[in-house]
Design an enzyme around this catalytic site. Sequence first.
Site, short mmCIF file in Angstrom:
data_model
loop_
_atom_site.label_atom_id
_atom_site.label_comp_id
_atom_site.label_asym_id
_atom_site.label_seq_id
_atom_site.Cartn_x
_atom_site.Cartn_y
_atom_site.Cartn_z
N LYS A 186 0.84 -1.20 0.00
CA LYS A 186 0.00 0.00 0.00
C LYS A 186 0.87 1.25 0.00
O LYS A 186 1.58 1.51 0.96
CB LYS A 186 -0.91 0.06 1.23
CG LYS A 186 -1.95 1.18 1.07
CD LYS A 186 -2.61 1.58 2.36
CE LYS A 186 -1.86 2.65 3.12
NZ LYS A 186 -1.90 4.00 2.52
N GLY A 237 7.13 4.44 8.49
CA GLY A 237 6.26 5.57 8.77
C GLY A 237 6.46 6.07 10.18
O GLY A 237 7.56 5.95 10.73
N SER A 238 5.41 6.59 10.77
CA SER A 238 5.56 7.23 12.08
C SER A 238 5.69 6.20 13.19
O SER A 238 5.20 5.08 13.09
CB SER A 238 4.35 8.13 12.36
OG SER A 238 3.24 7.33 12.70
N THR A 239 6.35 6.62 14.28
CA THR A 239 6.52 5.73 15.43
C THR A 239 5.16 5.39 16.04
O THR A 239 4.94 4.27 16.49
CB THR A 239 7.46 6.39 16.46
OG1 THR A 239 8.78 6.38 15.90
CG2 THR A 239 7.48 5.64 17.77
N GLU A 240 4.23 6.35 16.02
CA GLU A 240 2.92 6.08 16.63
C GLU A 240 2.19 4.96 15.88
O GLU A 240 1.66 4.03 16.49
CB GLU A 240 2.08 7.37 16.66
CG GLU A 240 1.02 7.37 17.72
CD GLU A 240 1.46 6.64 19.00
OE1 GLU A 240 2.45 7.05 19.62
OE2 GLU A 240 0.82 5.63 19.38
N GLY A 279 3.62 2.76 14.02
CA GLY A 279 4.45 1.57 14.23
C GLY A 279 4.07 0.83 15.50
O GLY A 279 3.99 -0.40 15.54
N GLU A 282 10.37 0.62 10.30
CA GLU A 282 11.34 1.71 10.12
C GLU A 282 10.58 2.99 10.42
O GLU A 282 9.72 3.39 9.65
CB GLU A 282 11.90 1.68 8.69
CG GLU A 282 13.27 2.29 8.60
CD GLU A 282 13.19 3.76 8.31
OE1 GLU A 282 13.12 4.53 9.29
OE2 GLU A 282 13.18 4.14 7.14
N CYS A 296 13.18 10.61 7.69
CA CYS A 296 13.18 10.08 9.05
C CYS A 296 14.57 10.14 9.67
O CYS A 296 14.71 10.24 10.88
CB CYS A 296 12.65 8.65 9.06
SG CYS A 296 13.38 7.64 7.79
N GLU A 333 9.74 14.72 16.39
CA GLU A 333 10.09 14.72 14.98
C GLU A 333 9.21 15.72 14.25
O GLU A 333 7.99 15.63 14.30
CB GLU A 333 9.88 13.32 14.40
CG GLU A 333 10.34 13.22 12.97
CD GLU A 333 10.25 11.80 12.43
OE1 GLU A 333 9.25 11.12 12.71
OE2 GLU A 333 11.19 11.38 11.73
#
Lengths: 475, 290
Positions: free
Chosen positions: A182, A234-237, A239, A256, A290, A387
């Site tokens: 996606k 993508g974002s840590t959240e 993730g 990542e 990132c 970030e």
Amino acid sequence: MEIFEYAPAPESRAIVSIRPSYDLFIDGEFVAAESDRRIVSVNPADEEPLSEVAAAGDADVDRAFAAARRAFERVWSPLPGAERGKYLFRIARIIQERARELAVLESLDNGKPIKETRDVDLPLVAQHFFYYAGWADKLAHTGLGTRPLGVAAQVIPWNFPLLMLAWKVAPALAAGNTVVLKPAETTPLTALAFAEICQEAGLPPGVVNIVTGAGDTGRAVVSHPEADKVAFTGSTEVGRQIARAVAGTRKRLTLELGGKGANIVYDDAAVDQAVEGIVSGIFFNQGHVCCAGSRLLVQESIAEELLPRLRARIELLRLGDPLDKNTDIGAINSAAQLARIRELAAAGEAEGATGWSPACPLPERGYWFRPTVFTGVTQAHRIAREEIFGPVLSVLTFRTPEEAVAKANNTPYGLSAGVWTEKGSLMLWTASRLRAGVVWSNTFNVFDPASPFGGYKESGYGREGGLLGLEAYLG
Amino acid sequence: MAETPPRIAVRRTYKLYVGGAFPRSESGRSYPVTSADGSHLANAALASRKDVRDAVVAARKAFPGWSGRTAYNRGQILYRVAEMMEGRREQFAAEVAAADGVSAARAQELVSAAVDRWVYYAGWADKISQVVGGANPVAGPFFNLSEPEPTGVVGVLAPGGSSLLGLVSVLAPVITSGNTAVLVADERAPLPAVTLAEALATSDLPGGVANILTGRLAELAPPLAGHADVNALDLAGAGGLAAELEELAATTLKRVLRPGPEDDWADADPGLARVRPFLEIKTVWHPIGR
């Protein structure tokens, strides 16, 4: 010294033909989505719509996984590695042949300067497929096993759309997996062009399936019961949410995620080179990186010398039309991202840091943000901790190497770091103490398919690139 | 002439091993430990959530020193652990026979295998980098090197049913690369773990590198899995808690080694299967030029 004026040098967009509407790519064909939701992808440089794509629903995702499973069992995993590799070599060649077209398309959809898509993204995309193509028949020599995992669910971000696709698809396919990918909601077009390239390469149907959509589609992809492996950038959240969703299943996971990279400049650094590295560290790709060097840690004794030279250099950056070959800084990818950057920059001012930007004019339409440098930043400030994912640099100072390392590591992230010094032993001392997956010394933001990339701590787990990049796709 | 009364044996107190010291549980609790056939053996410390936090603090404190040692030195110390165990093998064998419910001969085999496991991982310490890392041939004038580093503090749930060999098989691979560990021993059979701690304490292993807790898995594992200063988890002994613990671990994106097929730790030549999950790869770039 007189500065010469630049004449506009726009790359022609005539090389690209964008269809008004795109279907999903499932089982080797573009097929209409069962979902009737659509997403409009706009050019962030002028806010004009580029095309409309499907927002895949659960039934569409089911179909993609069924195709991927079939292709995995019947065609792709039984195929000798050498033959799988040849398909990947073909794909790499077609990407090289269509590189200019893809670069223009990427700049249109993403907003990043043509200079970067042409000279960085596209060469790396082709090289990534070449690199992993050669591994397909050499898996027995990796020490990581030879068995593919099955169907990989892959969700990628908007900052390097086609390059992130390459990072995900090339190792997965080389190892014998099939994929359901996606692309990001705001940058689906080069992934759909890649679907055409798969057709052109004669890749067996179902080996690569591309389902466009937003967050709902992404959730359906990563939580699909037919997924044997989940790979997310993508974002840590997000993730974290994926890691929770995958907990207790048999699915393998690599992530990542975000970063807040420290770029350490010691007092013996070569200042002109360091200035160039600071600029490319934070302003490359509008800071939508990132691994950006978003925290500049400069030794106190040279801060007064370095910062004016940094500002002088930033004043020479050219912001504007992404398709102009002179452009250094393109458009912010979306209105939502622009709002996030503005919010954090405002927090920087509100918390007592001092912002500075060059007086460059901004185009009237589109999403833009001037390159910005904050001084007087403390470790407690949000702009030193969160970030920003935009062209905003936070400057902190330090006195001793120990303090530099402590400040650099004072973050839940651990993706990248930079070290600038002419003293080799100090460089190695510093690099060995930085808790970060990539350390650039006397350089920044360089990438290569042979070089593993990925983070410590909350920047995720697993590596992409190199031999180690295959570990995520072998059982 | 009066008869000499029979000598009363000095019994051991089984305590926790935290930061190189042997405290009782801060909770003051203990629990009775029985042999495989049900007879009382001793009381073991019943560690609390606070003991988990103390152990994590000790492990974090020990991490810079342990990971900063040379790989050669770590290997020497792990080999020293094998030496210390060998010297106490009769004690280990008796405890393992009682704990695991195996014959004396089988217990001797299990102790031998546990000693050999330390030797095996001692030898890995200074070879991991060459197997896992190396130079990368990038397409440009750069020196580019990938090196494995320990991930940090690792929570280890020792597998059930193998009180010594199982424990050693999951602990040694974690610390050989430079991680520090907080280990929860087999709840039902913790005594060999405490004896191992006594061997560790006399083997030059710095305090805090391996911390060993005894008590209830269901009480100790969740705070360990959710602790923000723990970098990774080995869920070998998690049993039915595995999914819940993995979900807790996701909050701070811990690396998680899921429980494998039963006794998957038992292979005498496991390679890096239990080492790799607790490594980070750091890649350093530097330009080449004049």
